[in-house]
Design an enzyme around this catalytic site. Structure first.
Site, PDB file in Angstrom:
ATOM      1  N   GLU A  43      26.767  44.064  54.305  1.00 53.59           N
ATOM      2  CA  GLU A  43      27.549  43.765  53.100  1.00 53.59           C
ATOM      3  C   GLU A  43      26.641  43.561  51.893  1.00 53.59           C
ATOM      4  O   GLU A  43      26.888  44.102  50.816  1.00 53.59           O
ATOM      5  CB  GLU A  43      28.352  42.492  53.390  1.00 53.59           C
ATOM      6  CG  GLU A  43      29.634  42.404  52.639  1.00 53.59           C
ATOM      7  CD  GLU A  43      30.423  41.178  53.055  1.00 53.59           C
ATOM      8  OE1 GLU A  43      29.825  40.107  53.298  1.00 53.59           O
ATOM      9  OE2 GLU A  43      31.653  41.303  53.120  1.00 53.59           O
TER      10      GLU A  43
ATOM     11  N   ARG B 167      31.885  54.569  15.914  1.00 54.43           N
ATOM     12  CA  ARG B 167      32.493  53.570  15.026  1.00 54.43           C
ATOM     13  C   ARG B 167      31.682  53.396  13.728  1.00 54.43           C
ATOM     14  O   ARG B 167      30.456  53.255  13.760  1.00 54.43           O
ATOM     15  CB  ARG B 167      32.555  52.222  15.754  1.00 54.43           C
ATOM     16  CG  ARG B 167      33.281  51.180  14.935  1.00 54.43           C
ATOM     17  CD  ARG B 167      33.230  49.835  15.626  1.00 54.43           C
ATOM     18  NE  ARG B 167      34.061  48.877  14.904  1.00 54.43           N
ATOM     19  CZ  ARG B 167      33.802  47.593  14.828  1.00 54.43           C
ATOM     20  NH1 ARG B 167      32.749  47.102  15.448  1.00 54.43           N
ATOM     21  NH2 ARG B 167      34.604  46.788  14.160  1.00 54.43           N
TER      22      ARG B 167
END
Ligand code: FAD
Length: 393
Positions: free
Chosen positions: A249, A275
């Protein structure tokens, strides 16, 4: 044909055949990501399992296909691909948790017949949960209260496991219980059994703020009778089974985050490039550019570490030799996921906090990675202990 952004091209660090698996699964999951929005967890699970994400394969390498990814690398590339397609991160997390934290380690410890009987796990018909944590804590397994008492040929199980991913929907549970009262490395055993066995009760799901796309719940056991063949390995080998599931894991679960990290970097790069701000484009600021480079660094480092772990496991390195590396990988990737999300949040301004804006931030899910699969603070202690420092938890 997958269209690659400039950041994608920079970060394609694997052999071409591995990157091709990432692209293939991104393409195949793209239509599903849209169709599955708003569907129940189990529907999403089965649809994604249908792509083959839960198939734990064997090596496809031949002299002609020498750069074909090994099975673990292929699993990681599939998980990255579906995350990149925009599938709900909670569902991708759950898939990665079952494949890496349960299927691969179980395949290594179960006798071949027992492993074959779990074939429905691989096509998504049967769902498995990993039940370790108890109310009073998860980091100290030897303090657990859940007990399996010997009873004739089998066991009787009593206790409760809580904060368990997928417990509300799972069919099978891998449960760790005390089979000896002493606090010894041989005090625990692991059991695998159906969640609908008599004496098992599921509590309702928790209202979880991180990874809300996968439910989390509790399992209570009252006089659950288990035959001895429900035990995994020998009695007393539970801690060894647990160190295998947790090493897998820690090594690979955060593969689920690669897709969301790449998507965030691509979105913010586009935002900063386009932007207008202070009479020029936002990306013309050195500070903005440096934040984006730091995001790329976090992603680059995470990808190299995770695929490095997959390669070590494909090479057959025993998990007992990988525990420190797996812990370091988990610490590094989880903290880089938090770091990348922090930069993205700063660059997004108020939009980060507006759910239906073009740049909403999910702050809880990256932060949760600091805790699950072993809190990073405790993993650091464990790594230092492996150096020989006289430090205990
Ligand atoms: C999203 C998510 C999914 C999960 N899924 C599962 C699952 O499927 N199955 C399962 O069994 N569990 C699951 N868990 C639970 C998880 O395994 C536990 O949260 C974890 O083991 C830590 O246990 P704890 O939360 O009780 O933290 P604690 O053990 O209380 O630790 C919390 C903090 O206390 C501090 N601390 C405590 N003791 C020490 C010490 N000796 N040295 C240094 N620091 C210390 C550290 O800062 C540490 O981070 C999940 C958790 C999350 C967030």
């Amino acid at each position: 044909m997958t269209a690659h952004t400039p950041t994608d091209r920079l970060l394609r660090t694997n052999p071409g055949a591995t990157e091709a698996v990432v692209d293939e699964f991104r393409e195949r999951a793209l239509p599903l990501a849209e169709q599955l929005t708003g569907k129940g967890f189990r529907d999403q699970w089965e649809a994604l399992a249908g792509l083959g994400v839960l198939q734990v394969g064997s090596s496809e390498q031949t002299p002609e296909k020498a750069d074909a990814p090994g099975p673990v690398t292929r699993s990681l590339a599939m998980v990255e691909g579906i995350g990149l397609a925009g599938v709900d991160p909670g569902v991708v997390y759950a898939l990665a948790s079952q494949v890496f934290g349960m299927q691969y380690p179980l395949r290594a410890v179960l006798p071949p017949d027992a492993w074959r009987s779990l074939a429905p796990l691989q096509d998504g018909r049967v769902l498995l949960c990993h039940a370790l944590t108890e109310r009073k804590g998860g980091s100290d397994p030897l303090s657990m209260d859940t007990r399996a008492r010997r009873d004739g040929d089998g066991y009787v199980l009593d206790g409760a496991k809580t904060f368990i991913t997928a417990a509300p929907v799972a069919d099978l549970a891998l449960v760790f219980a005390r089979t000896e009262e002493k606090r010894s490395p041989f005090a625990l055993s692991a059991f695998l059994f159906p969640v609908d066995a008599p004496g098992v009760a599921r509590a309702d799901a928790f209202a979880k703020t991180a990874l809300p796309g996968v439910p989390m719940g509790e399992l209570a056991f009252t006089g659950v009778r288990l035959s001895a063949d429900r035990r995994i390995g020998a009695e007393g080998s539970g801690l060894a089974v647990l160190s295998s599931t947790t090493t897998w894991e820690r090594a690979l679960l955060l593969g689920y985050a690669l897709g969301p990290m790449r998507r965030t970097l691509a979105r913010l790069t586009e935002w900063a490039a386009g932007r207008e701000h202070f009479g020029r484009r936002m990306g013309a600021s050195h500070q903005v550019a440096a934040r984006l480079s730091d995001m790329a660094l976090a992603l680059y480092r995470s990808r190299v570490l995770l695929y490095g772990m997959a390669a070590r496991l494909d090479a057959g390195t025993p998990t007992r030799r990988l525990s420190a590396e797996a812990a370091l990988t988990k610490i590094s990737v989880s903290e880089d996921y938090v770091r990348l999300t922090g930069h993205a949040t700063a660059l997004s301004g108020v939009r980060a906090f507006i759910a239906d804006s073009e740049l909403p931030a999910d702050l809880h899910s990256p932060m949760a990675a600091l805790t699950y699969a072993g809190p990073n603070d405790l993993l650091r202690v464990g790594v230092a202990r492996e150096f020989g420092l006289p430090v205990e938890n």
